[in-house]
Design an enzyme around this catalytic site. Structure first.
Site, PDB file in Angstrom:
ATOM      1  N   SER A 125      91.112  10.520   8.378  1.00 39.11           N
ATOM      2  CA  SER A 125      92.088  11.390   9.039  1.00 39.11           C
ATOM      3  C   SER A 125      93.433  11.277   8.011  1.00 39.11           C
ATOM      4  O   SER A 125      94.501  12.123   8.345  1.00 39.11           O
ATOM      5  CB  SER A 125      92.503  10.851  10.191  1.00 39.11           C
ATOM      6  OG  SER A 125      92.980   9.542  10.075  1.00 39.11           O
ATOM      7  N   LYS A 162      98.631   6.086  10.300  1.00 37.21           N
ATOM      8  CA  LYS A 162      99.245   7.379  10.428  1.00 37.21           C
ATOM      9  C   LYS A 162     100.674   7.669   9.750  1.00 37.21           C
ATOM     10  O   LYS A 162     101.238   6.652   9.597  1.00 37.21           O
ATOM     11  CB  LYS A 162      99.172   7.894  11.811  1.00 37.21           C
ATOM     12  CG  LYS A 162      97.776   7.983  12.678  1.00 37.21           C
ATOM     13  CD  LYS A 162      96.931   9.066  12.101  1.00 37.21           C
ATOM     14  CE  LYS A 162      95.636   9.213  12.889  1.00 37.21           C
ATOM     15  NZ  LYS A 162      94.422   8.135  12.428  1.00 37.21           N
TER      16      LYS A 162
END
Length: 214
Positions: A125, A162
């Site tokens: 991701s 993230k």
């Protein structure tokens, strides 16, 4: 053709990753990766810019001679920093675990982030920035600002890497991925039913796995 090993050698002697060198000369990490791998030859103006940023001669970058600055930087001490475990760059995983591994950093990086630790990226991701297996240096003492990449605990036991955005009581965890299946997760901390979110630390450097090309 520019000697690609001289770019990487001078960059590593400075303790910089590809992204940091890219920012110094106004380009992208992917372009620096292509220069170092030999997939792309830089223009004369780019060679001059890299020479200035890295503090080495153009002749050195061209592989024509050694540079005393790089020789001195090679002799600089390095310091082992702990590899704490794996961090999800995909769906969150259980809390980070301890390991007995270390990975050394140059003295200037250690001086700047002596309280830091390495995490190993697992998942896709964040693969615009970090391939799976990349070591990412996390500094828990660095302030995480809007748009920074950070390690976040969600619900206490789920840890994820993230890009983080703040808007009032809202925290948005943004995946930086080539894979469209990964989407933002938005958490409203004013909602009593929202999961608890804790920022662990900011990503400040990385070491790509062997053989990786952007």
């Amino acid at each position: 053709m520019l000697n690609r090993y001289k770019i990487a050698e001078a960059r590593k002697a400075k303790g910089w990753n590809q992204q940091e060198l890219a920012e110094k000369i106004g380009t992208t990490q992917q372009v620096i990766s292509r220069y170092e791998s030999g997939d792309r030859d830089p223009k004369a103006s780019v060679i001059a810019a890299m020479s200035s940023a890295l503090g080495v001669t153009v002749s050195y970058l061209l592989g024509m001679d050694e540079d005393p600055n790089v020789i001195q930087m090679r002799r600089s001490p390095s310091h082992p920093m702990p590899v704490v475990g794996r961090i999800a760059a995909g769906t969150p995983r259980e809390a980070i675990y301890q390991t007995d591994e270390t990975h050394s950093v140059p003295d200037d990086l250690w001086q700047a982030h002596s309280g830091g630790f390495w995490l190993i990226v697992s998942g896709n991701s964040m693969n615009r920035l970090f391939a799976e297996g990349t070591l990412v240096l996390i500094d828990p003492d660095e302030e995480v600002r809007n748009g920074d990449v950070a390690v976040v605990f969600v619900n206490g036991d789920d840890a994820t890497l993230k890009r983080v955005y703040f808007d009032g009581e809202t925290v948005r965890l943004h995946p930086d991925s080539y894979d469209p299946e990964y989407i933002d997760r938005v958490i409203d901390r004013s909602d009593p039913d929202a999961p608890d979110v804790r920022i662990v630390g900011k990503a400040v450097s990385y070491a790509a796995p062997d053989g990786w090309r952007a």
